[in-house]
Design an enzyme around this catalytic site. Sequence first.
Site, PDB file in Angstrom:
ATOM      1  N   PRO A 275       0.817  -1.218   0.000  1.00  6.35           N
ATOM      2  CA  PRO A 275       0.000   0.000   0.000  1.00  6.35           C
ATOM      3  C   PRO A 275       0.846   1.262   0.000  1.00  6.35           C
ATOM      4  O   PRO A 275       1.824   1.367   0.748  1.00  6.35           O
ATOM      5  CB  PRO A 275      -0.776  -0.111   1.318  1.00  6.35           C
ATOM      6  CG  PRO A 275       0.099  -0.919   2.205  1.00  6.35           C
ATOM      7  CD  PRO A 275       0.855  -1.869   1.322  1.00  6.35           C
ATOM      8  N   ARG A 313      -2.345  16.689  -7.877  1.00  7.21           N
ATOM      9  CA  ARG A 313      -3.405  15.700  -8.143  1.00  7.21           C
ATOM     10  C   ARG A 313      -4.659  16.264  -8.829  1.00  7.21           C
ATOM     11  O   ARG A 313      -5.160  15.664  -9.779  1.00  7.21           O
ATOM     12  CB  ARG A 313      -3.805  14.962  -6.854  1.00  7.21           C
ATOM     13  CG  ARG A 313      -2.645  14.215  -6.179  1.00  7.21           C
ATOM     14  CD  ARG A 313      -3.101  13.250  -5.091  1.00  7.21           C
ATOM     15  NE  ARG A 313      -3.789  12.117  -5.671  1.00  7.21           N
ATOM     16  CZ  ARG A 313      -5.093  11.949  -5.643  1.00  7.21           C
ATOM     17  NH1 ARG A 313      -5.876  12.829  -5.052  1.00  7.21           N
ATOM     18  NH2 ARG A 313      -5.635  10.899  -6.210  1.00  7.21           N
ATOM     19  N   TYR A 317      -5.138  14.524 -12.411  1.00  8.04           N
ATOM     20  CA  TYR A 317      -6.140  13.439 -12.509  1.00  8.04           C
ATOM     21  C   TYR A 317      -7.566  13.944 -12.332  1.00  8.04           C
ATOM     22  O   TYR A 317      -8.478  13.129 -12.195  1.00  8.04           O
ATOM     23  CB  TYR A 317      -5.906  12.383 -11.421  1.00  8.04           C
ATOM     24  CG  TYR A 317      -4.483  11.962 -11.247  1.00  8.04           C
ATOM     25  CD1 TYR A 317      -3.860  11.141 -12.179  1.00  8.04           C
ATOM     26  CD2 TYR A 317      -3.756  12.381 -10.133  1.00  8.04           C
ATOM     27  CE1 TYR A 317      -2.542  10.766 -12.012  1.00  8.04           C
ATOM     28  CE2 TYR A 317      -2.440  12.000  -9.962  1.00  8.04           C
ATOM     29  CZ  TYR A 317      -1.842  11.197 -10.907  1.00  8.04           C
ATOM     30  OH  TYR A 317      -0.542  10.824 -10.735  1.00  8.04           O
ATOM     31  N   CYS A 346       1.247  30.256 -13.407  1.00  7.53           N
ATOM     32  CA  CYS A 346       0.823  31.014 -14.587  1.00  7.53           C
ATOM     33  C   CYS A 346       0.207  30.119 -15.664  1.00  7.53           C
ATOM     34  O   CYS A 346       0.661  30.104 -16.810  1.00  7.53           O
ATOM     35  CB  CYS A 346       1.999  31.771 -15.171  1.00  7.53           C
ATOM     36  SG  CYS A 346       3.287  30.656 -15.708  1.00  7.53           S
ATOM     37  N   GLU A 347      -0.777  29.323 -15.288  1.00  3.97           N
ATOM     38  CA  GLU A 347      -1.516  28.515 -16.258  1.00  3.97           C
ATOM     39  C   GLU A 347      -2.991  28.523 -15.854  1.00  3.97           C
ATOM     40  O   GLU A 347      -3.302  28.395 -14.669  1.00  3.97           O
ATOM     41  CB  GLU A 347      -1.006  27.062 -16.275  1.00  3.97           C
ATOM     42  CG  GLU A 347       0.445  26.951 -16.695  1.00  3.97           C
ATOM     43  CD  GLU A 347       0.856  25.534 -17.085  1.00  3.97           C
ATOM     44  OE1 GLU A 347      -0.013  24.742 -17.499  1.00  3.97           O
ATOM     45  OE2 GLU A 347       2.055  25.251 -16.962  1.00  3.97           O
ATOM     46  N   TYR A 375       1.039  11.320  -2.479  1.00  6.34           N
ATOM     47  CA  TYR A 375       1.238  11.927  -3.802  1.00  6.34           C
ATOM     48  C   TYR A 375       0.999  13.440  -3.758  1.00  6.34           C
ATOM     49  O   TYR A 375       0.550  14.035  -4.723  1.00  6.34           O
ATOM     50  CB  TYR A 375       0.342  11.247  -4.853  1.00  6.34           C
ATOM     51  CG  TYR A 375       0.507   9.739  -4.859  1.00  6.34           C
ATOM     52  CD1 TYR A 375       1.671   9.157  -5.338  1.00  6.34           C
ATOM     53  CD2 TYR A 375      -0.492   8.901  -4.343  1.00  6.34           C
ATOM     54  CE1 TYR A 375       1.846   7.779  -5.309  1.00  6.34           C
ATOM     55  CE2 TYR A 375      -0.327   7.519  -4.313  1.00  6.34           C
ATOM     56  CZ  TYR A 375       0.845   6.975  -4.803  1.00  6.34           C
ATOM     57  OH  TYR A 375       1.023   5.614  -4.773  1.00  6.34           O
TER      58      TYR A 375
HETATM   59  N1  LLP Z   1       3.121  -0.740  -5.974  1.00  6.56           N
HETATM   60  C1  LLP Z   1       3.405  -0.308  -7.206  1.00  6.56           C
HETATM   61  C2  LLP Z   1       4.232  -1.133  -8.070  1.00  6.56           C
HETATM   62  C3  LLP Z   1       2.904   0.925  -7.667  1.00  6.56           C
HETATM   63  O1  LLP Z   1       3.184   1.343  -8.894  1.00  6.56           O
HETATM   64  C4  LLP Z   1       2.115   1.712  -6.793  1.00  6.56           C
HETATM   65  C5  LLP Z   1       1.576   3.001  -7.236  1.00  6.56           C
HETATM   66  C6  LLP Z   1       1.859   1.214  -5.496  1.00  6.56           C
HETATM   67  C7  LLP Z   1       2.371  -0.016  -5.128  1.00  6.56           C
HETATM   68  C8  LLP Z   1       1.045   1.970  -4.493  1.00  6.56           C
HETATM   69  O2  LLP Z   1      -0.236   2.233  -4.931  1.00  6.56           O
HETATM   70  P1  LLP Z   1      -1.307   2.901  -3.928  1.00  6.56           P
HETATM   71  O3  LLP Z   1      -1.510   1.971  -2.773  1.00  6.56           O
HETATM   72  O4  LLP Z   1      -0.737   4.201  -3.508  1.00  6.56           O
HETATM   73  O5  LLP Z   1      -2.529   3.084  -4.752  1.00  6.56           O
HETATM   74  N2  LLP Z   1      -0.033   9.686  -8.314  1.00  6.56           N
HETATM   75  C9  LLP Z   1      -1.286   8.954  -8.337  1.00  6.56           C
HETATM   76  C10 LLP Z   1      -1.121   7.522  -7.905  1.00  6.56           C
HETATM   77  C11 LLP Z   1      -0.038   6.792  -8.660  1.00  6.56           C
HETATM   78  C12 LLP Z   1       0.190   5.389  -8.197  1.00  6.56           C
HETATM   79  C13 LLP Z   1       1.380   4.806  -8.841  1.00  6.56           C
HETATM   80  N3  LLP Z   1       1.728   3.487  -8.384  1.00  6.56           N
HETATM   81  C14 LLP Z   1      -2.311   9.695  -7.483  1.00  6.56           C
HETATM   82  O6  LLP Z   1      -1.992  10.758  -6.947  1.00  6.56           O
HETATM   83  O7  LLP Z   1      -3.464   9.275  -7.374  1.00  6.56           O
END
Ligand code: LLP
Length: 416
Positions: A275, A313, A317, A346-347, A375
């Site tokens: 996680p 974010r 997204y 500035c966007e 993030y």
């Molecule tokens: N393991 C791997 C191989 C990953 O690529 C990721 C996230 C995780 C674990 C952890 O995922 P999580 O539990 O956080 O969902 N920047 C985006 C999220 C990008 C996630 C990338 N990989 C956001 O702000 O929503």
Amino acid sequence: MNYVSAEVTTRNEFYGNKNPEQLIQEYGSPLYVYNERIFRSRCRDMKNLIKYKNFKVQFSAKANSNLSLLKIAREEGLNVDAMSPGEIYLELKAGFKPEQIFFVCNNVSADEMKFAIDSKVNISVDSLSQLDLLGKINRGGKVAVRFNSGIGAGHSEKVVTAGKNTKFGVDAKLVPEVKKILKKYDLKLIGINQHIGSLFMEPTPYVESVKSLLSIAENFEDLEFIDMGGGFGIPYHKQTGEDRLDIKLLGEQLDEIIEAWTKKYGKEITIKIEPGRYIPAESSVLLGTVYAVKFNGERKYVGTDIGFNVLARPVMYNSHHDVEIYRKDSEAQANIEEVTLVGNICESGDIIAKNRKLPEMREGDIIGILDAGAYGYAMSSNYNSRLRPAEILIKEDGTEIVIRRRDTLEDLLRNF
Ligand code: LLP
């Protein structure tokens, strides 16, 4: 200080002994504020996800690699994954032992792989090319392979990392090729892993993907672990009562599948999760200040110092973050109106919340962007040569410490 809208942080006693105004006065605006109690409780939620005894949680540090938070995660008994040599470096500095670090890489150079090998961490590759490269530089070594279990999930197509439209993972059809390369370089396959994507709120996709991953695992006899990946969602719409992910139900379903599978496999090997978001997201509020309120055409804009260099974010997204409003020196009042909350970059796309119904805001108000701990700082930048904010931690006794200082102008010259 008057709270115009602060139900979530009041309920959580989020700010400890001080209020947002005092924190901003002391540490500047914008400011990432973390709450240690909440961070630790999310570590524990994940540790207790399943009852299976050989279970390990690897915090995915890409969500937040602040050294102090990494140290807390380590104290809580978590391991970590790493996506880059930089994350390996930070994690070693935070006191993790090499065997507690899992390098889940994607499209890396031989030098980066060598860095991981020399650092003695476990490595997962996710293509035949990279398996071959690892074999060449580490003949006879250990490796894990990331498979695409065929089932993806996520809050945006940009973060779905399994299924048909993704660069990640080895297709399960390629198991025979994987075996050939393992044999060619005398590599020992110690584990298989997956990550289906980021932010699911219902157990089903994760559970289905785990079933698929476990059936891939049956192709390999001597696995030491299976890593089911991350993606556990958090409710970003707290102010409107969004339900939490039912981790009890998810855990029960996983336990059932894992128990049946280990009987079949004949060994109780280690089962891991990875996680990222779930651990730090809710432990942080990003504070900022309102500097301008105006109409442009029909639309009312509230201008703040939270640009997308500080929190990417919403722009990246279209993500929703709840907003709280704290007022300094006049009465709290709550005329609800529709506004577009923007930053100082500035966007025109520099928008935190578009056409959002919020209590009326005024110049000088302090705002809190909730659930900013994952993030958030990790994706911040110096765009427009802006200084990245400080990060502070509200400790369990209510006092605060700086866990990363604010950038200075000199920092902008560091590499010249
Ligand atoms: N393991 C791997 C191989 C990953 O690529 C990721 C996230 C995780 C674990 C952890 O995922 P999580 O539990 O956080 O969902 N920047 C985006 C999220 C990008 C996630 C990338 N990989 C956001 O702000 O929503």
